[in-house]
Each structure stands twice: as structure tokens, then as C-alpha cells.
Design an enzyme around this catalytic site. Structure first.
Site, short mmCIF file in Angstrom:
data_model
loop_
_atom_site.label_atom_id
_atom_site.label_comp_id
_atom_site.label_asym_id
_atom_site.label_seq_id
_atom_site.Cartn_x
_atom_site.Cartn_y
_atom_site.Cartn_z
N ASP A 1 0.88 -1.18 0.00
CA ASP A 1 0.00 0.00 0.00
C ASP A 1 0.91 1.23 0.00
O ASP A 1 1.67 1.44 0.95
CB ASP A 1 -0.89 -0.07 1.26
CG ASP A 1 -1.84 1.12 1.39
OD1 ASP A 1 -1.57 2.19 0.79
OD2 ASP A 1 -2.83 0.99 2.12
N ASP B 1 -3.32 2.44 -5.52
CA ASP B 1 -2.16 2.38 -4.63
C ASP B 1 -2.07 1.12 -3.77
O ASP B 1 -1.38 1.11 -2.77
CB ASP B 1 -2.06 3.66 -3.79
CG ASP B 1 -2.88 3.59 -2.52
OD1 ASP B 1 -3.94 2.97 -2.54
OD2 ASP B 1 -2.44 4.17 -1.51
N GLU B 2 -2.77 0.06 -4.19
CA GLU B 2 -2.72 -1.19 -3.40
C GLU B 2 -2.67 -2.40 -4.31
O GLU B 2 -3.40 -2.46 -5.30
CB GLU B 2 -4.00 -1.34 -2.57
CG GLU B 2 -3.91 -0.79 -1.18
CD GLU B 2 -5.21 -1.01 -0.41
OE1 GLU B 2 -5.70 -2.15 -0.37
OE2 GLU B 2 -5.72 -0.03 0.14
P1 TTP Z 1 -5.22 5.61 1.03
O1 TTP Z 1 -4.33 4.43 0.81
O2 TTP Z 1 -6.42 5.42 1.89
O3 TTP Z 1 -4.41 6.79 1.67
P2 TTP Z 1 -2.96 7.38 1.39
O4 TTP Z 1 -2.20 6.54 0.41
O5 TTP Z 1 -3.11 8.81 1.01
O6 TTP Z 1 -2.31 7.32 2.81
P3 TTP Z 1 -1.74 6.10 3.66
O7 TTP Z 1 -1.93 4.85 2.87
O8 TTP Z 1 -0.29 6.42 3.89
O9 TTP Z 1 -2.55 6.15 4.91
O10 TTP Z 1 -5.73 6.18 -0.36
C1 TTP Z 1 -4.94 6.14 -1.54
C2 TTP Z 1 -5.21 7.37 -2.37
O11 TTP Z 1 -6.58 7.46 -2.71
C3 TTP Z 1 -4.85 8.66 -1.66
O12 TTP Z 1 -3.50 9.05 -1.80
C4 TTP Z 1 -5.82 9.64 -2.28
C5 TTP Z 1 -7.02 8.82 -2.68
N1 TTP Z 1 -8.13 9.03 -1.73
C6 TTP Z 1 -9.10 9.98 -2.05
O13 TTP Z 1 -9.03 10.61 -3.12
N2 TTP Z 1 -10.12 10.20 -1.15
C7 TTP Z 1 -10.21 9.53 0.03
O14 TTP Z 1 -11.15 9.77 0.83
C8 TTP Z 1 -9.20 8.54 0.35
C9 TTP Z 1 -9.25 7.78 1.66
C10 TTP Z 1 -8.20 8.33 -0.56
CA CA Z 2 -2.00 4.28 0.65
#
Ligand code: TTP
Ligand code: CA
Length: 367
Positions: A10, A110-111
Site C-alpha cells: 500500500d 495504490d494497493e
Molecule cells: P489511502 O491508501 O487510503 O491513503 P494514502 O495513500 O493517502 O495514505 P496512507 O496509505 O499512507 O494512509 O488512499 C490512496 C489514495 O486514494 C490517496 O493518496 C488519495 C485517494 N483518496 C481519495 O481521493 N479520497 C479519500 O477519501 C481517500 C481515503 C483516498
Molecule cells: Ca495508501
């Protein structure tokens, strides 16, 4: 049978990390990436923020005006989302992951899950070194950090991954699964949302351990057979879902940084040729034909642009990508005097039919 060893990777604060990558000055500042609705200058919501901004209480989904208020007095930077750019960074990393796994499943931008059982011969000890190796390679080649969770299945890998961020690596071996899961709140399980967790709460189920111990007959009586059995298994860390590539890619793209900023066509094409080789490898592996070719550029003032062309008929030829990328860059460099910093190439509009020319050739060869 050998243990399954499953990883979930992730990317850390992904959109904001991408912004830091193209503009390293941002690194120590609170960075907020948001979707601006356009109604007023401040209306819209936070997509994500870097960990510096999170210290001020900024969260995904929060209204932008509230994030601004929380960051008042700091040297924060607010940026609009640039999906095209994040997709290309994501694609580049996903392709590296594919090389490390027997099966691979991208879950979101991103996963991704990687089944590495064979590569590490079922050993969680080896999985630790292997995960480090993947982290180092991606950091070196793309510049992005991410968190890995490792477990005997997807469910445990996911929860392990969420337990330590950013740049984390959490490994849960099969014997550790019970102790790891049981103290966690029950809503950490996929499928246990607000409604279900409050129903469980009223049954005295607060932790995953409580759920694991709860009588399965009663559970299926309350939630129905399918959900009841799922909850019971999940709470016990049992999950047999395979890691598998889902659906067809919508596009295949790569992005890279030029050795130095440039406005010179030949120099830029040297870089895009490298990217095209990599893209074409994937196109061939997946036996795809494409109908669109696009370029993407990030300029020295950090603005970005893309240009694309639609082909008359589907193609499956590396030279077609090269030729069109060249034409697109010729045109673009004529229009814009700025030097380029990063360049990307994307192909899309996929179909699986053989391109006409190939059909003819194979006809002649067999005929
Ligand atoms: P996440 O993996 O939930 O968050 P992140 O990568 O920003 O942070 P981390 O994993 O370090 O906690 O979400 C991945 C991407 O998806 C994030 O960079 C932006 C997008 N996203 C949104 O656009 N809206 C949202 O409400 C969320 C949760 C994520
Ligand atoms: Ca993430």
C-alpha cells in the site's frame, strides 16, 4: 502443502507523495491534495495529505476550508489532484511488483496483492528479506515508499499492512495470526461497517477475538448463512481467496525523469524509447492491441500536459508507438517553449483481436 505467503503493498500518502516526488521542496511542508469543486475558491474536499499535514489533524474527505483552518500559520501547500500523473507512477510500480510475484492483483491505484509463496518457498523469514528487496528497488527506480503487510492470506496481509504505516513492514506468521487479530476492534475486518459493528457491539462482540469465540450457529442465525460463516472464518484468520489479476487493464503507461531538463527532441525520445520497450513488453504479455497513444510531460515549472492520438485501426506494434510518440512530441515542443523534466507514454483503447496486418501475415504463412 507449502504455506501461502501473501503480501499487500500500500503506497504511503500516495497522491501527496507523488507531488513531493516531482517537487522535493514540498517534503518538509504540510501538503494537501484536494478536489476543488470550483464553486468557490475553497470549496471541495481533501483527497489526501502528507504525514506533516496529518500532524495538524488534516484527514482524507475533510472539507478543504477546514484543512486550511487547521493549517493556518504553517507553510502548507494545497494542490489539485492530477490523476494522470499518479496513474503513471502507479503503473510503473505495479509492473515492478509483477516481476516479484507468481500471481498479482491490483486492488486500487495504490494497493496490490502479491502471491510470493514460491519465491520465498513458503518461508516468512525469507519473505522479510524479499519485501525489503522490493521496497529498495521501487525506491531506487521510482522514488516512492510504501508499506507491506505479509500474512498467510489476503485478509491477514491487509490488516498487517494497516497496522504500521508509513514505510512499514509487518509480518504475521500462521502461528501468530490468532494473537495478532484477537485484540483488534471488530470493524477492522472487511465487511464490518458502522451498522454491523454496532449490531455486534450489542451482542457483546467488540474485538475480533470476541467474534472468533462467538457461537457460529447464533452468528448465522443473526446475519444469515453466508455472512455468518464469513465473519466466523475472517475472525479466525481463515481466508482462501486466491490472488488473481482482475479484469483488463484500461491503459498501460510508464513515466520517467530525464537525466537533465531538456527541450531537445532526440534527447527526449531516447528516454521515451526506454519507456516504450517496457510498455510493449506488457502489451505483448497480455496479447493486447491498442488504439490510442498518448504522451505526458511535466515541465520545469512543474505544470503538466498530455497529448494523445487515436489510430485508424488497432495496432500491436512497438514501431507504431514510437512513431506516434515522436509526432506528438514534435508538435508539443513546437507549441511550448518550456524545458521538460519528466516524460510519460501511455497506450490505451485495448482489444484482444489480432491486428489486420498480423492476420494477413499469418494467413500467408499458414497458407
Ligand atoms: P489511502 O491508501 O487510503 O491513503 P494514502 O495513500 O493517502 O495514505 P496512507 O496509505 O499512507 O494512509 O488512499 C490512496 C489514495 O486514494 C490517496 O493518496 C488519495 C485517494 N483518496 C481519495 O481521493 N479520497 C479519500 O477519501 C481517500 C481515503 C483516498
Ligand atoms: Ca495508501
Amino acid at each position: 502443502m507449502q504455506n501461502r505467503v501473501i503480501m499487500l503493498a500500500d503506497f504511503d500518502y500516495f497522491f501527496a507523495q507523488c507531488e513531493e516526488l516531482r517537487n522535493p521542496i514540498l517534503k518538509d511542508k504540510p501538503v494537501v491534495v484536494g478536489v476543488y469543486s470550483g464553486r468557490t475558491e475553497e470549496s471541495g474536499a481533501v483527497s489526501t495529505s502528507n504525514y506533516v499535514a496529518r500532524k495538524y489533524g488534516v484527514k482524507s474527505g475533510m472539507p478543504l476550508f477546514l484543512a486550511k483552518r487547521k493549517l493556518e500559520g504553517s507553510d502548507s501547500v494545497f494542490l489539485p489532484v492530477d490523476h494522470e500523473y499518479y496513474d503513471q507512477i502507479s503503473d510503473s510500480i505495479m509492473q515492478i511488483f509483477r516481476g516479484y510475484a507468481s500471481s498479482f492483483e491490483q486492488v486500487s491505484v495504490d494497493e496490490a496483492y502479491l502471491d510470493v509463496s514460491e519465491q520465498v518457498q513458503g518461508s516468512f523469514e525469507r519473505a522479510k528479506d524479499y519485501a525489503q528487496q522490493i521496497k529498495v528497488e521501487v525506491k531506487k527506480r521510482v522514488g516512492v515508499s510504501f508499506t507491506i503487510g505479509v500474512g498467510p492470506n489476503k485478509l491477514v496481509a491487509k490488516i498487517a499492512c494497516d497496522s504500521q504505516k508509513p514505510d512499514g513492514l509487518t509480518i504475521i506468521t500462521p502461528v501468530e495470526v490468532g494473537c495478532f487479530l484477537s485484540p483488534l476492534p471488530v470493524d477492522r475486518l472487511l465487511g464490518v461497517g458502522k451498522k454491523i459493528s454496532s449490531r455486534m457491539d450489542s451482542l457483546g462482540i467488540k474485538t475480533i477475538g470476541d467474534l472468533a469465540d462467538f457461537d457460529i450457529q447464533k452468528l448465522t442465525g443473526i446475519f444469515g448463512k453466508t455472512l455468518g460463516i464469513y465473519f466466523h472464518n475472517a475472525a479466525n484468520g481463515v481466508d482462501n481467496e486466491p490472488v488473481q489479476e482482475s479484469g483488463e487493464a484500461e491503459s498501460i503507461s510508464r513515466i520517467g525523469t530525464l537525466k537533465h531538463d531538456s527541450h531537445e527532441l532526440e534527447f527526449i525520445l531516447q528516454k521515451t524509447d526506454e519507456l516504450i520497450i517496457d510498455i510493449f513488453k506488457e502489451v505483448e504479455e497480455k496479447n493486447l492491441s491498442f488504439k490510442q497513444v498518448a504522451i505526458y510531460v511535466v515541465m520545469t515549472d512543474l505544470s503538466s500536459k498530455s497529448r494523445s492520438v487515436t489510430l485508424d485501426q488497432p495496432a500491436k506494434d512497438q514501431e507504431v508507438i514510437k512513431k506516434n510518440v515522436k509526432v506528438l512530441f514534435e508538435k508539443f515542443l513546437n507549441e511550448s517553449p518550456l524545458e521538460l523534466r519528466r516524460v510519460g507514454v501511455k497506450v490505451s483503447g485495448f482489444s484482444r483481436e489480432e491486428p489486420q496486418q498480423k492476420q494477413l501475415t499469418s494467413f500467408f504463412q499458414t497458407g
